[in-house]
Design an enzyme around this catalytic site. Structure first.
Site, PDB file in Angstrom:
ATOM      1  N   GLN A   1      -3.332  -1.554  10.792  1.00  0.00           N
ATOM      2  CA  GLN A   1      -2.841  -0.601  11.408  1.00  0.00           C
ATOM      3  C   GLN A   1      -3.533  -0.148  12.464  1.00  0.00           C
ATOM      4  O   GLN A   1      -3.286   0.398  13.709  1.00  0.00           O
ATOM      5  CB  GLN A   1      -2.302   0.758  10.712  1.00  0.00           C
ATOM      6  CG  GLN A   1      -1.998   2.018  11.224  1.00  0.00           C
ATOM      7  CD  GLN A   1      -1.918   2.821  10.699  1.00  0.00           C
ATOM      8  OE1 GLN A   1      -2.061   2.723   9.452  1.00  0.00           O
ATOM      9  NE2 GLN A   1      -1.435   4.026  10.837  1.00  0.00           N
TER      10      GLN A   1
ATOM     11  N   GLY B   1       2.666  -0.586   3.708  1.00  0.00           N
ATOM     12  CA  GLY B   1       2.913  -2.336   3.818  1.00  0.00           C
ATOM     13  C   GLY B   1       2.066  -2.588   4.544  1.00  0.00           C
ATOM     14  O   GLY B   1       3.197  -3.302   5.075  1.00  0.00           O
ATOM     15  N   ILE B   2       1.893  -2.238   5.606  1.00  0.00           N
ATOM     16  CA  ILE B   2       1.244  -2.758   6.700  1.00  0.00           C
ATOM     17  C   ILE B   2      -0.374  -2.649   7.455  1.00  0.00           C
ATOM     18  O   ILE B   2      -0.814  -3.380   7.734  1.00  0.00           O
ATOM     19  CB  ILE B   2       1.888  -1.503   7.913  1.00  0.00           C
ATOM     20  CG1 ILE B   2       1.588  -0.802   8.680  1.00  0.00           C
ATOM     21  CG2 ILE B   2       3.458  -2.208   8.491  1.00  0.00           C
ATOM     22  CD1 ILE B   2       2.204  -0.129   9.078  1.00  0.00           C
TER      23      ILE B   2
ATOM     24  N   CYS C   1       1.110  -1.239  -0.229  1.00  0.00           N
ATOM     25  CA  CYS C   1      -0.075  -0.135   0.266  1.00  0.00           C
ATOM     26  C   CYS C   1       1.030   1.164   0.394  1.00  0.00           C
ATOM     27  O   CYS C   1       1.744   1.399  -0.904  1.00  0.00           O
ATOM     28  CB  CYS C   1      -1.128  -0.171   1.306  1.00  0.00           C
ATOM     29  SG  CYS C   1      -0.050  -0.671   2.469  1.00  0.00           S
TER      30      CYS C   1
END
Length: 886
Positions: A862, A821-822, A818
């Site tokens: 997240q 990346g989390i 994204c």
């Protein structure tokens, strides 16, 4: 054989030896010189042990362990009431100290029984290797529930009771088990016929489970409860509010009205100390902070303060250290207490070395339930609050009071000025606004009720072992930060949320529902179910009743602008079910006794639905560590690599990072391997979770695609969102070519799907260094996933996830990114993993999946809204598959 002997035979020079008389005399002498101690075990049986008067606690404990033939003995201990105290206060109930004399500890209280109990509640029952040890834990939890020491929702209590029935009765048999077959068993406090009916329905799902299997599942569900293994100690915070402090394997937990409001993990705590009746913890300074924080609590007296301190020392040593040996400073002041037993690490290592002991034992049945009478249970040993299991209740007049909301103006984000600080997919910005349990200003020491500042020399100080900067986690759990949310009414004059609570002064006001597409749903940050409202337009409502809250909202709506400013504590779960039913019915109303996909899978979906409805699912997610405390990120902080990170606080673990082999700019890229194994199958879904490439790391990104032989790239962001760069356009346009030192990329197709939610591209990747060898690459981009939010519907997201599965044609890793990346990356990985588990008829526990992901890349999924959305999507997929199967 001599049949008869005359009396004369014993005359003259004869002799005799009275064996029985001498044995009795010796026994009486031993009793006079020693102590007889009665120990009551978890199956409610008693046994008397004889020890010397000068014996230490370890002598009695060894006898108890030998009597039970316990191998994993270090989890258990003996409790006794101090000086015959009948109080439920935790300072009156003490643990027998192995290093001290029993006579000195018990005093004149030797005639009262000691209670064999679990002292250290294991974080996961799978750590217990022996069936007999797990059985003792099972007895303890069963006792905690019946004695109303363990707080749990009614649905969970019913599920746990069904495992008790399976363990004791075995498989459900319609011929033997009539409608009232559970009426004689004491399974749940305040047991009703309706509860027994639900227990029976779940009992049907446990077919073929052995007693050991049922007890393991019982413990596996119990470990998820907030009050699991918590021993509460009464205290007051800096506002003189009554709270309770609990010690667990995680750290120090803070409760108010049986509501968990904060957790301080061992990895966050630097020092634990007490002075007189004050108890202190010093928190570790984060890399972004320039101060340490000292938090203080007022206990009831000196004894309770020291008892809590000792419990912290023991739990930290047992769960966090390899060995209990601690070097003390010469001539150190204060208490010299240390934990003298073995640690969990030593216990597990010893059992692995010796092997599992196979033996048979007799299980203890549940007590008979006497209808219309209180169950006969021994008095509880400590105050753990009242369980919230209660019979169905009538509707209440305040249930119809609704406060609604919406936000037409979106407040500016605090981090928009610095593009290096992460956003929704970036790091976790900790807001340190003033609050009872969070640092407000640098160097601030909290005030106390008696205003006594701790001196450098305290009665007891305990330093936790040091951690390196790279190992120090952000926090194992969420700090109690406050959030300000500004709302404006919509065209209908509504804000879009409901509240509950406020039935009395001590009951907090919580958000019970947020309507979709309303100001409360669209504003940033979003108002969420379970948020506790502390202020409305500057008015403190922590002690307000619900009518006052309604009046304040109506007053704000009546103003010209309609501005409503809420100060909230995010994601607070009030577990007392006295207040309001969930706004949605997630659990199917049909007969759950007929599994459609698989019994274990159906049970996990039952728990998932219950957790979504009650808010417990989100509360448990918030306690999960974001960065693994034992994994380092040293490569990311090197001078040559710092500028390759899109966000300064999102770094790959060294252990699982992708290492480039032939990249022109070095071997570092902000990416981690994430492998998700599907139990009972040969499937392992392989991913590379990475950040959206920067312009300077585009060549590194394609080098990674080349070296890992990936054929699918999933992109979950757009290039620009809200005027900010989220990802560099690292690919060529349709019919164009991107030429790099080691690779050439050609775009052969670019197509947007009819819904305008996704874009699909086909690339040809040419390896320049390997005879221009080429392969096709699929590129899938999700363009309708909003920044700081979630997709519009689970169905849309499910369709995309299924398309990803269809395009996974090899066992090579799928590259998912994204912005950081989390966040969105973690959501996709969890969803695809859940779909695979569903097909394999394996149970789905989303939190365990998050843990597995975060062990490979930090901060995956997240925020709570993303976690709630993916859980709702999993349940929607399960519901759809169940309906299609019928």
């Amino acid at each position: 054989m001599i049949e008869s002997v005359s009396k004369r035979a014993f005359g003259g020079s004869s002799g005799s030896y009275n064996v029985q008389a001498l044995e009795l005399a010796a026994a009486r002498e031993r009793k006079l010189k020693g102590l007889s101690i009665v120990v009551r075990f978890l199956d409610d049986t008693d046994h008397t042990f004889y020890i010397e008067k000068r014996a230490k606690g370890s002598n009695l404990l060894d006898q108890v362990y030998n009597h039970l033939e316990l191998v994993e003995k270090d989890y258990f201990g003996l409790q006794y009431p101090q000086n015959g105290c009948t109080n439920r206060n935790s300072e009156c109930i003490l643990w027998l100290d192995p290093s001290k004399s029993i006579k000195k500890q018990l005093g004149t209280n030797c005639q009262h029984p000691l209670y064999f109990r679990v002292k250290f509640y294991v974080s996961d029952p799978s750590k217990l290797h022996e069936e007999y040890t797990r059985y003792q834990f099972y007895l303890q939890i069963r006792s905690d529930i019946l004695q109303e020491r363990l707080i749990l929702p009614q649905s969970t209590a019913i599920l746990l009771a069904s495992y008790i029935v399976q363990s004791e009765i075995g498989d459900y048999n319609s011929e033997e088990h009539k409608s009232d077959y559970l009426s004689h068993l004491n399974l749940i406090p305040n047991q009703t016929e309706e509860m027994e009916r639900k227990i029976a329905e779940l009992h049907k799902l446990h077919k073929d489970q052995s007693p050991a299997d049922a007890e393991f599942n019982f413990l596996d569900h119990a470990k998820r409860l907030d009050m699991y293994g918590v021993e509460l100690h009464k205290a007051k915070d800096n506002t003189n509010k009554n709270i309770q402090l609990g010690v667990t394997h995680i750290g120090l937990v803070v409760f108010h009205n049986n509501l968990k409001i904060n957790t301080f993990s061992w990895s966050k705590i630097m020092k634990i100390s007490f002075k007189r009746k004050q108890f202190f913890i010093q928190l570790r300074r984060e890399p972004s902070e320039d101060y340490d924080t000292l938090l203080g609590f007022n206990m009831e007296n000196y004894r309770s303060s020291k008892t809590l301190w000792k419990a912290c020392v023991e739990h930290h040593t047992f769960f966090r250290l390899d060995s209990p040996k601690i070097k003390r400073k010469f001539l150190s002041l204060g208490s010299k207490f240390t934990y003298s037993g073995r640690t969990e690490f030593q216990t597990v290592s010893d059992v692995k070395r010796k092997g599992i002991l196979e033996r048979k034992f007799v299980r203890s049945p549940s007590k008979v339930l006497i209808k219309d009478k209180m169950p006969l249970t021994p008095p509880p040993l400590e105050d753990k609050g009242k369980v919230s299991v209660a019979p169905p209740r009538p509707s209440r007049p305040y249930d119809t009071h609704k406060v609604t909301t919406t936000c037409t103006k979106e407040p500016k984000q605090a981090w928009t000025e610095d593009i290096r600080i992460s956003d929704d997919d970036g790091g976790f910005l900790e807001r340190t606004l003033e609050g009872p349990f969070s640092p407000g200003i640098a160097g601030r020491v909290m005030s106390y009720a008696d205003e006594e500042i701790p001196s450098p020399v305290s009665n007891g100080v305990y330093d936790t072992p040091p951690y390196s900067v790279s190992q120090s986690p952000t926090s194992q759990i969420v700090d109690e930060n406050l959030t300000t949310i500004t709302l404006y009414p919509d065209q209908d004059g509504k804000y879009g949320f409901n509240v509950k609570g406020g039935t009395e002064i001590s009951v907090p006001i919580l958000v019970s529902r947020v309507a979709p597409n309303t100001p409360a749903d669209k504003c940033v940050p979003r108002l969420s179910e379970g948020d506790q409202i502390l202020q409305i337009n500057g008015h403190d409502i922590t002690q307000a009743l619900q009518p006052e809250v309604v009046a304040l909202v109506q007053e704000a709506r009546a103003t010209e602008s309609g501005k409503l400013v809420l100060s909230v504590r995010p994601n607070v779960l009030y577990q007392d079910e006295e207040f309001e039913e969930p706004p949605y019915q997630y659990v199917p109303a049909n007969d759950v006794g007929t599994p459609t996909v698989g019994s274990l899978l159906e049970q996990s979906m039952y728990l998932l639905a219950d957790g979504l409805a009650s808010g417990a699912l989100i509360a448990r997610y918030e306690t999960l560590y974001r960065k693994h405390p034992d994994l380092t990120c040293n490569e990311a902080s090197k001078t040559t690599n710092v500028n390759k990170n899109r966000y300064r606080d999102i770094s790959p673990y060294d252990q699982t990072r992708v290492v480039l082999k032939n990249a022109p700019n070095g071997d570092y890229i902000n990416a981690n391997f994430v492998d998700m194994k599907i139990p009972s199958t040969e499937i392992t879904n392989k991913y590379i979770a990475t950040q959206g490439p920067l312009q300077s790391t585009t060549e590194d990104f394609w080098q990674m695609v080349l070296e890992q032989e990936s054929n699918l790239i999933v992109m979950l962001t757009t290039v620009i969102e809200r005027g900010r760069a989220k990802c560099h356009k690292y690919w060529p346009g349709a019919g164009e070519v991107l030429t790099m030192q080691n690779a050439i990329v050609k775009c052969t197709r670019e197509q947007t799907d009819p819904s305008n939610n996704f874009i699909f591209r086909d690339f040809v990747l040419i390896d320049v260094k390997n005879d221009n060898e080429s392969r096709e690459i699929k590129h899938m981009q999700y363009i309708a996933w909003p920044d700081h939010g979630v997709p519009d519907s689970p169905q849309q997201f499910l369709k995309f996830t299924q398309d990803v599965r269809l395009n996974r044609t090899t066992n090579k890793p799928v590259i998912v990114h994204c912005s950081a990346g989390i966040g969105r990356t973690g959501v996709l990985v969890l969803m695809e993993t859940a779909l695979c588990l569903m097909e394999a008829e394996e149970p789905i526990y989303p939190l365990e999946i998050v843990k597995t992901m975060r062990e490979q890349r930090a901060m995956m999924i997240q925020n709570a809204s993303q976690y709630r959305f993916v859980c709702e999507s999993v349940y929607a997929a399960y519901t759809k598959s169940s309906s299609e199967a019928k």
